[in-house]
Design an enzyme around this catalytic site. Sequence first.
Site, PDB file in Angstrom:
ATOM      1  N   LYS A   1       0.829  -1.198   0.000  1.00  0.00           N
ATOM      2  CA  LYS A   1       0.000   0.000   0.000  1.00  0.00           C
ATOM      3  C   LYS A   1       0.868   1.254   0.000  1.00  0.00           C
ATOM      4  CE  LYS A   1      -3.883  -2.153   2.441  1.00  0.00           C
ATOM      5  NZ  LYS A   1      -4.750  -2.108   3.625  1.00  0.00           N
ATOM      6  N   ARG A   2       2.046   1.176   0.605  1.00  0.00           N
ATOM      7  CA  ARG A   2       2.923   2.350   0.682  1.00  0.00           C
ATOM      8  C   ARG A   2       3.651   2.605  -0.632  1.00  0.00           C
ATOM      9  NH1 ARG A   2       5.961   1.136   6.473  1.00  0.00           N
ATOM     10  NH2 ARG A   2       4.089   1.172   7.797  1.00  0.00           N
TER      11      ARG A   2
END
Length: 462
Positions: A244-245
């Site tokens: 997600k990052r």
Amino acid sequence: MTVRTRFAPSPTGLLHIGGVRTALFSWAYARKHAGTFVLRIEDTDLERSTPESVKAILDGMHWVELDYDEGPFYQMQRMDRYKEVIQQMLAAGTAYYCYCSKEELEAMRAEQEARGEKPRYDRRWRPQAGKTLPAIPADVKPVVRFLNPIEGVVAWDDQVKGRIEISNNELDDLIIARPDGTPTYNFCVVVDDWDMKITHVIRGDDHVNNTPRQINIFKALGATLPQFGHLPMIHNDQGQKLSKRRDAVSVVDYDQAGFLPEALLNYLARLGWGHGDDEFFTMAQFVEWFDLKDVSPSPSRFDREKLLWLNAQHIKVADAARLAARVAQFLAEKGVDTAGGPALTGVCALLKDRSQTLVEMADQAEYFYRPLTPSAEVVEKHLTADDLTRLAAFAAGAAALATWDQPTLGQFIKDFVKEQGVKMPLVGMPVRAKVLGTTHTPSVDAVLALLGREEVLKRLAA
């Protein structure tokens, strides 16, 4: 048997594309077998679950048009049912109270690690024939542990990975209820799947380690086991698990980037599954072709260029009015007012064959509603003194046309090129640069026809 599948995300963030693929395969399997697709929100992680995440999941499912037949069901609304089953298991002897304090568990782990052993609960509170249990401490609220079998193996024929066997002595007596009585994930999942009569659990292979624990709980409850199919992970172009990052992983990201939901689903379907050499297909075709036996057990690599290509193919066949509704939103975000220009549906119909995303289509559509300022390079190359003289003659001829449509304009441009004794680019490029501010457009006659006589002549005279 009526096939019943489920998608059970945790509301701890946006809807992840890995989750969308899981939902897609579960949905397709249910649709293929005229079954039922259930949506369940696993919201027992109170510290991380948020209403915003629940909304993001529901909105994401709506955007990709994966319609569910039942739900959404929320685990937090089923607490009484979980506690009822735990009491039944305690009464049946398939679960027991454990009064180990946090300090005892930490000391237990430290001693095992010092001996080079795998840290695990030593079952000191597990009831056994002839065993004397410790005295119940007055100051410790107990957890409830599952009485996991000690001998034998847990085995299942995974619909994707094939035969999997795990020795029971590798499994702990896992906690199924915390000291405050709230149930834990692996237990809730089993009760939910049992109560909802789920026949096929299709999920990511990060759940493989949970499966033997859950199978043992199913058996302890006397419940019918579902069939399991664990889907491979999706990796990025570096071969790493999608993060997600680090990666664009939310369906919201793809909506905002101008992708069509059917293109994203088409692409996700091809990650780990295939039907011959077919790349571009509809969801109806996918449902017709889909079978879990065709899913590869190996991780898939996400390829954005392939997704862009598929998106372009889906844009080409999409309804122009539908595209216009989304493109209008992108144009509004750019501060472009389309009210005084040509119908956006017609513009999108013209641009469909040359856009990879709807954001790109909105960028191209902008010059229909306000002239762009040509770059210095375009001015130097296509708006010289000779070009401007020729454009003045072009404007005069265009103003005298009896009708203003693409066939008439096309013939006029051909005649004008011949009359001027030049090649088409020496007319087409300056007209584009002057009227639109860019040389990258569809055919000149089509663009001028859409813009309309008044606007074209105004821009030529500016």
